[in-house]
Design a protein around this motif. Structure first.
Motif, PDB file in Angstrom:
ATOM      1  N   TRP A 125       0.827  -1.200   0.000  1.00  0.00           N
ATOM      2  CA  TRP A 125       0.000   0.000   0.000  1.00  0.00           C
ATOM      3  C   TRP A 125       0.867   1.258   0.000  1.00  0.00           C
ATOM      4  CZ3 TRP A 125      -4.559   0.533  -1.668  1.00  0.00           C
ATOM      5  CH2 TRP A 125      -5.546  -0.433  -1.479  1.00  0.00           C
ATOM      6  N   LEU A 184       3.225  10.053  -9.827  1.00  0.00           N
ATOM      7  CA  LEU A 184       2.609  10.206 -11.143  1.00  0.00           C
ATOM      8  C   LEU A 184       1.765  11.472 -11.229  1.00  0.00           C
ATOM      9  CD1 LEU A 184       1.564   6.506 -11.926  1.00  0.00           C
ATOM     10  CD2 LEU A 184       3.428   7.819 -12.957  1.00  0.00           C
ATOM     11  N   VAL A 185       1.039  11.796 -10.164  1.00  0.00           N
ATOM     12  CA  VAL A 185       0.230  13.017 -10.153  1.00  0.00           C
ATOM     13  C   VAL A 185       1.137  14.243 -10.215  1.00  0.00           C
ATOM     14  CG1 VAL A 185      -1.296  14.434  -8.706  1.00  0.00           C
ATOM     15  CG2 VAL A 185      -1.774  11.999  -9.029  1.00  0.00           C
ATOM     16  N   LEU A 233       3.790   5.780  -5.524  1.00  0.00           N
ATOM     17  CA  LEU A 233       3.780   5.802  -6.994  1.00  0.00           C
ATOM     18  C   LEU A 233       2.678   6.719  -7.514  1.00  0.00           C
ATOM     19  CD1 LEU A 233       4.747   4.727  -9.754  1.00  0.00           C
ATOM     20  CD2 LEU A 233       3.114   2.856  -9.469  1.00  0.00           C
ATOM     21  N   CYS A 234       1.490   6.620  -6.926  1.00  0.00           N
ATOM     22  CA  CYS A 234       0.382   7.474  -7.364  1.00  0.00           C
ATOM     23  C   CYS A 234       0.713   8.950  -7.165  1.00  0.00           C
ATOM     24  CB  CYS A 234      -0.897   7.099  -6.618  1.00  0.00           C
ATOM     25  SG  CYS A 234      -1.585   5.508  -7.106  1.00  0.00           S
ATOM     26  N   ARG A 235       1.281   9.299  -5.999  1.00  0.00           N
ATOM     27  CA  ARG A 235       1.666  10.697  -5.755  1.00  0.00           C
ATOM     28  C   ARG A 235       2.695  11.172  -6.775  1.00  0.00           C
ATOM     29  NH1 ARG A 235       0.432   9.173  -0.709  1.00  0.00           N
ATOM     30  NH2 ARG A 235       2.387   8.172  -0.205  1.00  0.00           N
ATOM     31  N   SER A 289       2.572  14.563 -13.697  1.00  0.00           N
ATOM     32  CA  SER A 289       1.531  14.980 -14.634  1.00  0.00           C
ATOM     33  C   SER A 289       1.213  16.468 -14.475  1.00  0.00           C
ATOM     34  CB  SER A 289       0.265  14.139 -14.386  1.00  0.00           C
ATOM     35  OG  SER A 289      -0.780  14.587 -15.201  1.00  0.00           O
ATOM     36  N   LEU A 303       2.322   1.708  -3.454  1.00  0.00           N
ATOM     37  CA  LEU A 303       1.271   2.130  -4.376  1.00  0.00           C
ATOM     38  C   LEU A 303       0.939   3.605  -4.181  1.00  0.00           C
ATOM     39  CD1 LEU A 303      -0.772   1.266  -6.542  1.00  0.00           C
ATOM     40  CD2 LEU A 303      -2.336   0.645  -4.706  1.00  0.00           C
ATOM     41  N   GLY A 304       0.806   4.024  -2.922  1.00  0.00           N
ATOM     42  CA  GLY A 304       0.527   5.435  -2.641  1.00  0.00           C
ATOM     43  C   GLY A 304       1.648   6.348  -3.126  1.00  0.00           C
TER      44      GLY A 304
END
Length: 198
Positions: free
Chosen positions: A148, A158-159, A154-156, A162, A151-152
């Motif tokens: 988890w 990528l955001v 990685l998401c941060r 972007s 995953l968190g």
């Protein structure tokens, strides 16, 4: 032995890990040689050699044997697995349901791995990827705390990347010119805007 292949009449008897018993008849099929060879493969699929460990599960395999033997007999095939060519097996498997294809592949593969004679490429086909995708009926295990966290993170990341690209695009728009006035100039966004000499 928990599973026994019976020749007269052709059938299979099983004793499962919970002590329950079941018997299945394969008598009266139009190609007894093919039925027997598939049943030989089935013996290695059943507990304790394989994962089939209930009468309901073994029944799916038995239905797959009946279906394959009858379908190939209707096409005029009267040989055993050693005479079954890769193309004919592939044609049969493509026309099956996902469950029947998986059962048939497992029995053909088990027969070949136990030393049964198969034509060139048949074992590789049986061991390969299914033509008909089966849905996964088992719940996936939950993520661990470490997963988890990764995953968190990685998401941060990528955001953030972007949004940084979005800001670069807004900056590029502010410095843009109409091609009729400024000419065509390709812009490559690599973190540096505006280009030097501008």
């Amino acid at each position: 032995m928990p599973t026994i292949l019976i020749d007269q009449p052709l059938g299979i008897t099983c004793v499962f890990s919970d002590g329950s018993r079941a018997a299945f008849s394969l008598d009266g099929l139009p190609n007894s040689l093919l039925a027997r060879q598939l049943a030989t493969g089935l013996v290695d699929v059943i507990h304790p050699h394989g994962t089939a460990d209930s009468a309901g599960t073994v029944n799916h395999y038995v239905q797959a044997i009946r279906g394959m033997v009858r379908a190939l007999a209707a096409q005029g095939f009267a040989g055993g697995l050693d005479q079954l060519r890769r193309g004919r097996l592939a044609e049969y498997l493509m026309g099956c349901s996902g469950g029947r294809e998986a059962c048939t592949r497992a029995m053909v593969e088990a027969f070949g791995q136990a030393g049964g004679s198969l034509a060139d490429g048949v074992l590789e086909l049986a061991a390969g990827r299914n033509f008909n995708v089966q849905p996964n009926h088992h719940a996936l295990p939950p993520y661990s705390e470490n997963e988890w966290q990764r995953l968190g993170d990685l998401c941060r990341r990528l955001v953030e990347e972007s949004y940084a690209t979005h800001r670069q695009a807004l900056t590029a728009v502010a410095h843009g010119q109409h091609p009729a006035e400024g000419g065509w100039t390709p812009r490559i966004f690599a973190g540096c805007w505006p280009p030097s000499g501008r």
